[in-house]
Each structure stands twice: as structure tokens, then as C-alpha cells.
Design a protein around this motif. Structure first.
Motif, short mmCIF file in Angstrom:
data_model
loop_
_atom_site.label_atom_id
_atom_site.label_comp_id
_atom_site.label_asym_id
_atom_site.label_seq_id
_atom_site.Cartn_x
_atom_site.Cartn_y
_atom_site.Cartn_z
N GLN A 1 0.97 -1.05 -0.04
CA GLN A 1 0.01 0.11 -0.11
C GLN A 1 1.10 1.27 0.09
O GLN A 1 1.70 1.51 0.99
CB GLN A 1 -0.91 -0.15 1.16
N ILE B 1 2.76 -4.74 2.59
CA ILE B 1 1.66 -5.26 3.38
C ILE B 1 1.84 -6.89 3.65
O ILE B 1 1.88 -7.53 4.59
CB ILE B 1 0.17 -5.16 3.07
N LYS C 1 -7.51 -11.65 9.99
CA LYS C 1 -7.85 -10.72 10.81
C LYS C 1 -8.09 -9.25 9.80
O LYS C 1 -7.49 -9.31 8.90
CB LYS C 1 -6.93 -10.32 11.89
N THR C 2 -8.81 -8.73 10.29
CA THR C 2 -9.27 -7.26 10.08
C THR C 2 -7.82 -6.53 9.93
O THR C 2 -7.10 -6.56 10.88
CB THR C 2 -10.07 -6.39 10.83
N GLY C 3 -7.47 -5.94 8.69
CA GLY C 3 -6.11 -5.39 8.62
C GLY C 3 -5.04 -6.11 8.22
O GLY C 3 -3.96 -5.67 8.26
N SER C 4 -5.40 -7.28 8.10
CA SER C 4 -4.15 -8.52 7.67
C SER C 4 -3.61 -8.33 6.26
O SER C 4 -2.67 -8.65 5.98
CB SER C 4 -4.60 -9.78 8.12
N GLY C 5 -4.39 -7.75 5.36
CA GLY C 5 -3.99 -7.52 3.83
C GLY C 5 -5.00 -8.24 3.01
O GLY C 5 -4.44 -8.37 1.68
N LYS C 6 -6.11 -8.76 3.22
CA LYS C 6 -7.00 -9.59 2.35
C LYS C 6 -7.25 -8.56 1.11
O LYS C 6 -7.29 -8.68 0.21
CB LYS C 6 -8.25 -9.85 3.06
N SER C 7 -7.88 -7.39 1.76
CA SER C 7 -8.30 -6.44 0.53
C SER C 7 -7.21 -5.79 -0.29
O SER C 7 -7.13 -5.76 -1.53
CB SER C 7 -9.03 -5.12 1.17
N SER C 8 -5.91 -5.66 0.45
CA SER C 8 -4.80 -5.35 -0.49
C SER C 8 -4.58 -6.37 -1.37
O SER C 8 -4.07 -5.94 -2.69
CB SER C 8 -3.59 -5.25 0.39
N1 LIG Z 1 -5.53 3.04 1.18
C1 LIG Z 1 -4.76 2.69 2.09
N2 LIG Z 1 -3.42 3.40 2.04
C2 LIG Z 1 -2.62 2.96 3.05
N3 LIG Z 1 -2.64 2.01 3.80
C3 LIG Z 1 -3.81 1.14 3.67
C4 LIG Z 1 -4.76 1.43 2.89
N4 LIG Z 1 -5.79 0.63 2.58
C5 LIG Z 1 -5.16 -0.21 3.63
N5 LIG Z 1 -4.13 -0.05 4.31
C6 LIG Z 1 -3.48 -0.76 5.24
O1 LIG Z 1 -3.09 -2.13 4.87
C7 LIG Z 1 -2.96 -2.87 5.69
C8 LIG Z 1 -3.91 -4.18 5.36
O2 LIG Z 1 -5.42 -3.59 4.95
P1 LIG Z 1 -6.53 -4.30 4.23
O3 LIG Z 1 -5.86 -4.98 3.02
O4 LIG Z 1 -7.54 -3.38 4.01
O5 LIG Z 1 -6.65 -5.59 5.15
P2 LIG Z 1 -8.24 -6.37 5.63
O6 LIG Z 1 -8.76 -6.49 4.02
O7 LIG Z 1 -7.54 -8.03 5.60
O8 LIG Z 1 -8.74 -5.93 6.29
C9 LIG Z 1 -3.64 -2.31 7.10
O9 LIG Z 1 -2.58 -2.09 7.74
C10 LIG Z 1 -4.24 -1.11 6.46
O10 LIG Z 1 -3.97 0.08 7.45
#
Ligand SMILES: Nc1ncnc2c1ncn2[C@@H]1O[C@H](COP(=O)(O)OP(=O)(O)O)[C@@H](O)[C@H]1O
Ligand SMILES: [Mg+2]
Length: 235
Positions: A16, A21, A40-47
Motif C-alpha cells: 500500500q 503489507i 484478521k481485519t487489517g491483515s491484508g486481504k483487501s490489499s
Molecule cells: N488506502 C490505504 N493506504 C494505506 N494503507 C492502507 C490502505 N488501505 C489499507 N491500508 C493498510 O493495509 C493493511 C491491510 O489492510 P487491508 O488490506 O484492508 O486488510 P483486510 O482487508 O484484511 O482488513 C492495514 O494495515 C491497513 O491499514
């Protein structure tokens, strides 16, 4: 890469911006596979999913998705990548000022369809696939969460994708509606041989609808993870 491989990441690092991540992700998904992405939430699934649909660049390692090389992606190629995959979100991202038909028509027109008869036929087909009556073209804000998620899945199916990336598609739904959406996604992967990578932290689903589990934890990804032995319902 064999034709049956729909997605292949080799030593891929997920970023990110400047922060890493995930480190060294190796993940291969074949045609028709249904794969959970847990963590877990914040682990990086969406990334990870964002990297796969071209919203985040892949800067380190190798990645191929539905025939596209993620290292060679630029913004001009993204519409072509998105035509071969469907993306389903937790919060649907439907256009709220338009009805169901217009939401689906918008995507078809944006992806090069121009014959209004074919457009109508395809819209009726995908609504039938998600078991929504084709004639009820309600405004999306008038629909229940479950109905909106079915429209979102119908939208993802419009261009016959080889892969569906679903980011916590049941995250906002009650358990009964969640079951209906799960059964729909599983039947899509079985009947249409569409690969599905679905992020979730709903522990119950892994037990109720067992399938391959990929786990994101401590900045890395482990494949063929077992169902976590814990008593809470989220992971
Ligand atoms: N747009 C963004 N810019 C910077 N950091 C981000 C952004 N979106 C998510 N993150 C960070 O990337 C990490 C993984 O987030 P994310 O992929 O959303 O996890 P999950 O989907 O598993 O909850 C977290 O530490 C989050 O704070
Ligand atoms: Mg997420």
C-alpha cells in the motif's frame, strides 16, 4: 502457464504505497476452484485482492491473472483485465440513483456492448442466474441487502468472467441471506467453472461450506490452511 491456471502469484510482495503489507506471496488457483481468503481485519486481504484487480500495482515478484501479466499492467489495460474478472464487494457499490436494469446496462455499455437487444438478453440471463425476477427493475436503494448483493453478483457475471474476486461479500448480511449468497457463489463455481477467491472472516462459513483456505497472517500467506480451532465466529 497451463491454461487451467487462472491466477498465479510467485514471490509477490503486496504494497500500500510505500508500506509492504504482504511478503513473498505464492498462490496458484485453477479453473473452477473456490478458495477462501481468511485473516484478521487489517491483515491484508483487501490489499491482495486490489493487487489482483489492478487497483494496486504489483512491484515485486510475478503475477498472472486471467492471462494478464500484473507486472506489465498500466491503466490502459485495466478495463480489459476487469472484463475477464468479476468483482464483488461487501458494500455492493451499486449506483443508487439507477434501477437494477440501468446498473447492469451501464457496465455492459462501458465494456463495449452496443446492441440493445443483446444487452437486454444478457441482463435477463444474469438476473435469472442470481434468481432475481428479471422484470422487477427496482431502484437499488429500494432493495434489501440480499437483493442488492445478488445484483452485485449479477453485475460481476455480465461478461462471463473466468474469475470472481469477492471481498467479504456476506459481511453486511444476516446469516440466512449469507447462506443464500454462499450457495449462489458455490453454484457459480461448480456450474460455470468460474474460479472464486472470496475474502471472509466469518468462521461459520468455513465449516458449513468447506473448501480450500488461504490464510493471511503476519505479513504472509499460507495455503491449504486448516479451519482455525477457536470458539469465536470471526477470524
Ligand atoms: N488506502 C490505504 N493506504 C494505506 N494503507 C492502507 C490502505 N488501505 C489499507 N491500508 C493498510 O493495509 C493493511 C491491510 O489492510 P487491508 O488490506 O484492508 O486488510 P483486510 O482487508 O484484511 O482488513 C492495514 O494495515 C491497513 O491499514
Ligand atoms: Mg478488507
Amino acid at each position: 502457464m497451463p491454461e487451467s491456471t487462472i491466477l498465479n502469484l510467485v514471490n509477490a510482495d503486496i504494497y500500500q504505497g510505500k508500506s509492504q503489507i504482504l511478503n513473498n506471496v505464492n498462490l496458484k488457483i485453477d479453473k473452477g476452484e473456490f478458495v477462501y481468503l481468511i485473516g484478521k481485519t487489517g491483515s491484508g486481504k483487501s490489499s491482495l485482492l486490489k493487487t489482483l484487480y489492478g487497483e494496486l500495482p504489483l512491484k515485486e515478484g510475478e503475477g498472472t491473472v486471467v492471462g494478464f501479466d500484473l507486472r506489465k499492467m498500466d491503466w490502459k489495460k485495466i478495463p480489459f483485465l476487469r472484463r475477464k474478472m468479476g468483482i464483488v464487494f461487501q458494500d455492493f457499490k451499486l449506483l443508487t440513483d439507477r434501477n437494477v436494469y440501468e446498473n447492469l446496462e451501464f457496465v455492459l455499455k462501458a465494456t463495449g456492448w452496443d446492441d440493445s437487444k443483446k444487452i437486454k438478453a444478457r441482463i435477463e440471463e444474469v438476473l435469472d442466474l442470481v434468481h432475481l425476477p428479471a422484470k422487477s427493475y427496482k431502484k437499488t436503494y429500494e432493495m434489501s441487502g440480499g437483493e442488492q448483493q445478488r445484483v452485485d453478483i449479477a453485475r460481476a457475471l455480465l461478461n462471463n468472467p473466468e474469475l470472481i474476486l469477492a471481498d467479504e461479500p456476506t459481511g453486511n448480511l444476516d446469516p440466512e441471506t449469507t447462506d443464500m449468497i454462499m450457495q449462489l457463489l458455490i453454484s457459480i463455481s461448480k456450474d460455470m467453472n468460474t474460479s472464486i477467491l472470496m475474502a471472509t472472516h466469518d468462521y461459520r462459513l468455513l465449516q458449513q461450506y468447506p473448501s480450500r483456505i488461504v490464510r493471511v497472517e503476519d505479513n504472509s500467506v499460507s495455503d491449504n490452511a486448516v479451519i482455525p480451532q477457536q470458539h469465536t465466529t470471526t477470524i
